[in-house]
Scaffold this motif. Structure first.
Motif, PDB file in Angstrom:
ATOM      1  N   ILE A  33       1.097  -1.592  -4.260  1.00 29.37           N
ATOM      2  CA  ILE A  33       2.522  -2.030  -3.949  1.00 29.37           C
ATOM      3  C   ILE A  33       2.532  -2.288  -2.373  1.00 29.37           C
ATOM      4  O   ILE A  33       3.318  -3.390  -2.103  1.00 29.37           O
ATOM      5  CB  ILE A  33       3.424  -0.907  -4.386  1.00 29.37           C
ATOM      6  N   ALA A  34       2.276  -1.617  -1.579  1.00 30.70           N
ATOM      7  CA  ALA A  34       2.393  -1.857  -0.167  1.00 30.70           C
ATOM      8  C   ALA A  34       1.701  -3.245   0.356  1.00 30.70           C
ATOM      9  O   ALA A  34       2.282  -3.979   1.047  1.00 30.70           O
ATOM     10  CB  ALA A  34       1.718  -0.747   0.650  1.00 30.70           C
ATOM     11  N   ALA A  35       0.530  -3.289  -0.325  1.00 34.51           N
ATOM     12  CA  ALA A  35      -0.190  -4.749   0.408  1.00 34.51           C
ATOM     13  C   ALA A  35       0.613  -5.711  -0.382  1.00 34.51           C
ATOM     14  O   ALA A  35       0.834  -6.928   0.148  1.00 34.51           O
ATOM     15  CB  ALA A  35      -1.398  -4.440  -0.519  1.00 34.51           C
ATOM     16  N   ASP A  36       1.272  -5.666  -1.909  1.00 31.91           N
ATOM     17  CA  ASP A  36       1.800  -6.772  -2.370  1.00 31.91           C
ATOM     18  C   ASP A  36       3.123  -7.042  -1.894  1.00 31.91           C
ATOM     19  O   ASP A  36       3.706  -8.220  -1.888  1.00 31.91           O
ATOM     20  CB  ASP A  36       1.797  -6.477  -3.909  1.00 31.91           C
ATOM     21  N   ILE A  37       4.014  -5.927  -1.496  1.00 32.00           N
ATOM     22  CA  ILE A  37       5.137  -6.019  -0.881  1.00 32.00           C
ATOM     23  C   ILE A  37       5.323  -7.030   0.167  1.00 32.00           C
ATOM     24  O   ILE A  37       6.485  -7.896   0.307  1.00 32.00           O
ATOM     25  CB  ILE A  37       5.910  -4.487  -0.705  1.00 32.00           C
ATOM     26  N   GLN A  74      20.681  -7.117   3.384  1.00 33.63           N
ATOM     27  CA  GLN A  74      20.857  -7.371   1.897  1.00 33.63           C
ATOM     28  C   GLN A  74      19.764  -6.435   1.266  1.00 33.63           C
ATOM     29  O   GLN A  74      18.528  -5.911   1.702  1.00 33.63           O
ATOM     30  CB  GLN A  74      20.365  -8.800   1.788  1.00 33.63           C
ATOM     31  N   GLN A  75      20.120  -6.375  -0.388  1.00 31.32           N
ATOM     32  CA  GLN A  75      19.247  -5.426  -0.951  1.00 31.32           C
ATOM     33  C   GLN A  75      18.959  -5.920  -2.335  1.00 31.32           C
ATOM     34  O   GLN A  75      19.630  -6.808  -2.754  1.00 31.32           O
ATOM     35  CB  GLN A  75      20.199  -4.080  -1.396  1.00 31.32           C
ATOM     36  N   PHE A  76      17.734  -5.681  -2.669  1.00 34.55           N
ATOM     37  CA  PHE A  76      17.081  -6.202  -3.712  1.00 34.55           C
ATOM     38  C   PHE A  76      16.578  -5.031  -4.822  1.00 34.55           C
ATOM     39  O   PHE A  76      15.734  -4.353  -4.193  1.00 34.55           O
ATOM     40  CB  PHE A  76      16.019  -7.414  -3.507  1.00 34.55           C
ATOM     41  N   ASP A  77      16.306  -5.403  -5.919  1.00 36.11           N
ATOM     42  CA  ASP A  77      15.450  -4.470  -6.805  1.00 36.11           C
ATOM     43  C   ASP A  77      14.655  -5.262  -7.629  1.00 36.11           C
ATOM     44  O   ASP A  77      15.047  -6.248  -8.212  1.00 36.11           O
ATOM     45  CB  ASP A  77      16.552  -3.679  -7.935  1.00 36.11           C
ATOM     46  N   VAL A  78      13.279  -5.032  -7.696  1.00 40.27           N
ATOM     47  CA  VAL A  78      12.334  -5.701  -8.268  1.00 40.27           C
ATOM     48  C   VAL A  78      11.414  -4.774  -9.061  1.00 40.27           C
ATOM     49  O   VAL A  78      11.248  -3.537  -8.740  1.00 40.27           O
ATOM     50  CB  VAL A  78      11.414  -6.631  -7.049  1.00 40.27           C
ATOM     51  N   THR A  79      10.548  -5.428  -9.864  1.00 43.48           N
ATOM     52  CA  THR A  79       9.458  -4.565 -10.509  1.00 43.48           C
ATOM     53  C   THR A  79       8.129  -5.029 -10.206  1.00 43.48           C
ATOM     54  O   THR A  79       7.637  -6.294 -10.341  1.00 43.48           O
ATOM     55  CB  THR A  79       9.891  -4.526 -12.140  1.00 43.48           C
ATOM     56  N   MET A  80       7.343  -4.066  -9.680  1.00 45.73           N
ATOM     57  CA  MET A  80       5.861  -4.381  -9.382  1.00 45.73           C
ATOM     58  C   MET A  80       4.861  -3.335 -10.121  1.00 45.73           C
ATOM     59  O   MET A  80       5.208  -2.174  -9.646  1.00 45.73           O
ATOM     60  CB  MET A  80       5.833  -4.350  -7.973  1.00 45.73           C
ATOM     61  N   PHE A  81       4.089  -3.863 -10.645  1.00 48.38           N
ATOM     62  CA  PHE A  81       3.072  -2.947 -11.408  1.00 48.38           C
ATOM     63  C   PHE A  81       3.883  -1.992 -12.339  1.00 48.38           C
ATOM     64  O   PHE A  81       3.465  -0.950 -12.499  1.00 48.38           O
ATOM     65  CB  PHE A  81       2.084  -2.282 -10.477  1.00 48.38           C
ATOM     66  N   GLY A  82       4.944  -2.213 -12.968  1.00 51.44           N
ATOM     67  CA  GLY A  82       5.608  -1.620 -13.759  1.00 51.44           C
ATOM     68  C   GLY A  82       6.264  -0.391 -13.267  1.00 51.44           C
ATOM     69  O   GLY A  82       6.976   0.264 -13.804  1.00 51.44           O
ATOM     70  N   GLN A  83       6.515  -0.740 -11.795  1.00 54.13           N
ATOM     71  CA  GLN A  83       7.348   0.452 -10.901  1.00 54.13           C
ATOM     72  C   GLN A  83       8.643  -0.030 -10.458  1.00 54.13           C
ATOM     73  O   GLN A  83       8.696  -1.509 -10.261  1.00 54.13           O
ATOM     74  CB  GLN A  83       6.485   1.191  -9.905  1.00 54.13           C
ATOM     75  N   ARG A  84       9.741   0.620 -10.393  1.00 51.60           N
ATOM     76  CA  ARG A  84      11.029   0.057  -9.750  1.00 51.60           C
ATOM     77  C   ARG A  84      10.794   0.177  -8.241  1.00 51.60           C
ATOM     78  O   ARG A  84      10.471   1.229  -7.790  1.00 51.60           O
ATOM     79  CB  ARG A  84      12.264   0.784 -10.342  1.00 51.60           C
ATOM     80  N   VAL A  85      11.056  -0.910  -7.576  1.00 48.43           N
ATOM     81  CA  VAL A  85      10.870  -1.165  -6.125  1.00 48.43           C
ATOM     82  C   VAL A  85      12.034  -1.574  -5.576  1.00 48.43           C
ATOM     83  O   VAL A  85      12.904  -2.572  -5.954  1.00 48.43           O
ATOM     84  CB  VAL A  85       9.744  -1.930  -5.703  1.00 48.43           C
ATOM     85  N   HIS A  86      12.907  -0.920  -4.755  1.00 46.69           N
ATOM     86  CA  HIS A  86      14.214  -1.262  -4.030  1.00 46.69           C
ATOM     87  C   HIS A  86      13.728  -1.768  -2.589  1.00 46.69           C
ATOM     88  O   HIS A  86      13.082  -0.899  -1.888  1.00 46.69           O
ATOM     89  CB  HIS A  86      15.065   0.084  -4.071  1.00 46.69           C
ATOM     90  N   VAL A  87      14.179  -2.926  -2.369  1.00 45.50           N
ATOM     91  CA  VAL A  87      14.020  -3.449  -0.976  1.00 45.50           C
ATOM     92  C   VAL A  87      15.308  -3.658  -0.257  1.00 45.50           C
ATOM     93  O   VAL A  87      16.274  -4.136  -0.653  1.00 45.50           O
ATOM     94  CB  VAL A  87      13.209  -4.897  -1.221  1.00 45.50           C
ATOM     95  N   VAL A  88      15.236  -3.210   1.035  1.00 45.39           N
ATOM     96  CA  VAL A  88      16.465  -3.604   1.964  1.00 45.39           C
ATOM     97  C   VAL A  88      15.764  -4.403   3.158  1.00 45.39           C
ATOM     98  O   VAL A  88      14.913  -4.222   3.557  1.00 45.39           O
ATOM     99  CB  VAL A  88      16.899  -2.261   2.394  1.00 45.39           C
ATOM    100  N   ALA A  89      16.510  -5.619   3.310  1.00 49.42           N
ATOM    101  CA  ALA A  89      16.150  -6.364   4.259  1.00 49.42           C
ATOM    102  C   ALA A  89      17.503  -6.573   5.526  1.00 49.42           C
ATOM    103  O   ALA A  89      18.460  -6.662   5.104  1.00 49.42           O
ATOM    104  CB  ALA A  89      16.136  -7.877   3.505  1.00 49.42           C
ATOM    105  N   THR A  90      16.936  -6.164   6.511  1.00 53.87           N
ATOM    106  CA  THR A  90      17.769  -6.287   7.668  1.00 53.87           C
ATOM    107  C   THR A  90      17.718  -7.232   8.734  1.00 53.87           C
ATOM    108  O   THR A  90      16.517  -7.498   9.141  1.00 53.87           O
ATOM    109  CB  THR A  90      17.909  -4.628   8.353  1.00 53.87           C
ATOM    110  N   VAL A 149       9.868   3.341  -3.806  1.00 52.02           N
ATOM    111  CA  VAL A 149       9.282   3.062  -5.332  1.00 52.02           C
ATOM    112  C   VAL A 149       9.873   4.208  -6.062  1.00 52.02           C
ATOM    113  O   VAL A 149       9.898   5.570  -5.633  1.00 52.02           O
ATOM    114  CB  VAL A 149       7.916   3.183  -5.303  1.00 52.02           C
ATOM    115  N   ASN A 150      10.426   3.713  -7.210  1.00 51.92           N
ATOM    116  CA  ASN A 150      11.136   4.778  -8.101  1.00 51.92           C
ATOM    117  C   ASN A 150      12.054   5.839  -7.346  1.00 51.92           C
ATOM    118  O   ASN A 150      11.831   7.045  -7.636  1.00 51.92           O
ATOM    119  CB  ASN A 150       9.865   5.574  -8.960  1.00 51.92           C
ATOM    120  N   ASN A 151      12.887   5.280  -6.618  1.00 53.44           N
ATOM    121  CA  ASN A 151      13.928   6.005  -6.075  1.00 53.44           C
ATOM    122  C   ASN A 151      13.107   7.272  -4.868  1.00 53.44           C
ATOM    123  O   ASN A 151      13.782   8.033  -4.457  1.00 53.44           O
ATOM    124  CB  ASN A 151      14.756   6.861  -6.871  1.00 53.44           C
TER     125      ASN A 151
END
Length: 200
Positions: A33-37, A74-90, A149-151
């Motif tokens: 996930i870290a490499a793909d994020i 801004q905040q985003f919720d995406v799914t990667m490899f079946g996992q819930r990933v929450h992204v915050v962009a500042t 990842v997953n809260n």
């Protein structure tokens, strides 16, 4: 019963008593996930913000035009490899391309508005145009990101993402100053008066 995430067509077997299910070769998904994020971060629909000019949409040649950015976290919720990933962009850095071949940044100041009586003052993000014409001003905002990842706890995204706002047109005019011996009441036909003939 339900199968663990990632098992599209499970095969069920009967076992007496509680049974622990596990992959024969378990994988830690965090490195993947870290490499793909990092790649996903730059493809997110992040709003670069807007560029504001004072005065606008017209300014004067040779005068300082104050530019500043309006950008937000801004905040985003995406799914990667079946996992819930929450992204915050500042937003962390800003670059202005003034449209006349000059640019400012990247630098951390987003600038700020001036009261109208102070328009024309030099600021950290202002620009004075040497020529008249219409110029396309583009703001590029650099965002720093975190993901969880997953809260789980927020983790830093190593690189920054750069996003550009839509161009804003600024019209640069010239000003002419003339001195007159009398006013329009004394000379209604004087240049610049309502009843005066147009200048050739």
């Amino acid at each position: 019963m339900s199968a663990p995430k990632g098992f599209a067509n499970p095969v069920w077997s009967y076992h007496s008593g509680p049974t622990c299910l596990y992959d024969a070769k378990p994988e830690d998904l965090l490195p993947r996930i870290a490499a793909d994020i990092q790649r996903q971060f730059e493809s997110l629909p992040i709003n670069a913000g807007t560029v504001v000019a004072q005065p606008s949409p017209h300014t004067l040649r040779g005068a300082e035009t104050n530019f500043y950015a309006e950008a937000s976290e801004q905040q985003f919720d995406v799914t990667m490899f079946g996992q819930r990933v929450h992204v915050v962009a500042t937003p962390v850095q800003y670059t202005w391309n003034y449209g006349d071949g000059t640019a400012l940044g990247p630098q951390p100041s987003m600038g700020g508005p001036l009261p109208q009586e102070r328009w024309g003052e030099k600021t950290r993000t202002s620009h004075a145009y040497a020529e008249t014409g219409d110029f396309q001003v583009v703001l590029t905002t650099s965002f720093q990101g975190t993901y969880s990842v997953n809260n789980g706890p927020p983790l830093p995204i190593p690189g920054q993402g750069q996003f550009s706002a839509a161009p804003q047109t600024v019209s640069v005019w010239r000003s002419i100053t003339r001195n007159y011996a009398d006013n329009c009441n004394q000379n209604p036909q004087g240049q610049g008066c309502p009843g005066a003939p147009s200048a050739p």
